[in-house]
Design an enzyme around this catalytic site. Structure first.
Site, mmCIF file in Angstrom:
data_model
loop_
_atom_site.group_PDB
_atom_site.id
_atom_site.type_symbol
_atom_site.label_atom_id
_atom_site.label_comp_id
_atom_site.label_asym_id
_atom_site.label_seq_id
_atom_site.Cartn_x
_atom_site.Cartn_y
_atom_site.Cartn_z
ATOM 1 N N PRO A 1 -30.211 0.494 -14.452
ATOM 2 C CA PRO A 1 -31.206 0.851 -15.475
ATOM 3 C C PRO A 1 -32.595 0.377 -15.074
ATOM 4 C CG PRO A 1 -29.236 -0.068 -16.478
ATOM 5 C CD PRO A 1 -29.095 -0.285 -15.003
ATOM 6 N N GLU A 2 -33.558 1.284 -15.121
ATOM 7 C CA GLU A 2 -34.922 0.951 -14.752
ATOM 8 C C GLU A 2 -35.781 0.925 -16.011
ATOM 9 O OE1 GLU A 2 -36.019 3.579 -11.540
ATOM 10 O OE2 GLU A 2 -34.265 3.022 -10.361
ATOM 11 N N HIS B 1 -14.829 -5.221 -20.119
ATOM 12 C CA HIS B 1 -16.193 -5.197 -19.587
ATOM 13 C C HIS B 1 -17.249 -5.444 -20.662
ATOM 14 C CE1 HIS B 1 -14.425 -3.937 -15.888
ATOM 15 N NE2 HIS B 1 -14.070 -2.751 -16.344
ATOM 16 N N ARG C 1 -20.053 -4.474 -13.797
ATOM 17 C CA ARG C 1 -20.288 -5.241 -12.570
ATOM 18 C C ARG C 1 -20.765 -6.665 -12.834
ATOM 19 N NH1 ARG C 1 -23.437 -1.571 -8.253
ATOM 20 N NH2 ARG C 1 -22.881 -3.375 -6.983
#
Length: 271
Positions: A2-3, A89, A107
């Site tokens: 995500p930017e 997660h 992750r």
């Protein structure tokens, strides 16, 4: 990853709904990149006053202290009154009287960090080295050019570093460089004033457009309401290796820079 547009889209999707909410509990799952920094129960009873963004960080202002949230490489936030039980997660649940704010991160490069205030060491460590916001009035063309002249690294790497201008991640750096006609491997200190002004304008234009269409959902990005972005459908070079350039028809090329994928048109971006 995500930017800036994805983080800002996320912020807009839940900021109004969580403002004024009182924290009733905090659940932690598997350890993330950085620890929360306080005992979870110490946050119970605090009120979320608002949500800001700095670069790729979300700042949840509390009546006492703040929470800094980073989505990492694969994270996303959800905020809803009726979320299902946490899965493997789902690593942080901030439970409030208006719903649950959940960090989902397969992750585990994301984080939720508490700081007593924005000048506290925990906050300064994460925010202190960030450059100016690209969509703010502080992002000024002449200052941008002057800063580029101090760097001998490639312009793509300088943009990704975030020390001059913050939040121009891999997708949007590739797109802005294409729009400005600058090859990603060009040394930053060799970009003249006119080309720096074109790049400055391109950065703002690309990011503003990405915000309009909800960011990019290349893999599993969704906002805090589960909505996807659509900027990936409009890219000129990013992810288009081997395809014809949308402007000149030349085959788009792919190279690696600092372990990141870079896409460019060898004709439209000659130097």
């Amino acid at each position: 990853m995500p930017e800036l547009p994805e983080v800002e889209v996320t912020r807009r999707s839940f900021a109004d709904r969580i403002a004024g909410a009182r924290i009733t509990g905090v659940r932690l799952g598997k350890p993330l990149r950085w620890p929360l920094g306080v005992q979870p129960q110490s946050l119970v009873g605090r009120t979320v006053q608002g949500v800001r963004r700095r670069g790729k960080y979300l700042l949840l202002d509390l009546d006492h202290g703040l929470l800094l949230v980073h989505l990492g490489m694969s994270g996303s936030l959800r905020f809803a009154a009726g979320l299902p039980p946490a899965g493997p997660h789902d690593h942080v649940d901030v439970q409030t009287d208006r719903g649950v704010l959940r960090l989902h991160d397969p992750r585990r490069f994301g984080a939720v960090v508490h700081a007593a205030h924005e000048a506290a060491p925990e906050a300064r460590k994460l925010l202190g080295g960030l450059g100016v916001e690209p969509l703010s009035a502080d992002f000024e063309p002449a200052a941008f050019h002057a800063a580029l002249r101090r760097h001998r690294s490639s312009i793509k790497q300088v943009l990704l570093a975030g020390g001059i201008v913050v939040g121009v991640g891999n997708i949007y750096a590739s797109e802005a460089l294409f729009m400005a006609g600058i090859r990603p491997t060009t040394r930053a200190d060799r970009i003249g004033r006119v080309r720096a002004e074109r790049l400055h304008a391109a950065i703002r234009q690309v990011l503003a457009r990405a915000l309009e269409v909800g960011g990019s959902s290349l893999k599993d990005f969704v906002d805090a309401q589960g909505g996807s972005g659509y900027f990936q459908l409009e890219t000129r070079v990013y992810g288009r290796e081997g395809q014809p350039c949308r402007v000149c028809g030349t085959v788009v090329r792919h190279i690696r820079q600092g372990q990141r994928s870079t896409f460019f048109c060898p004709v439209c971006q000659r130097r």
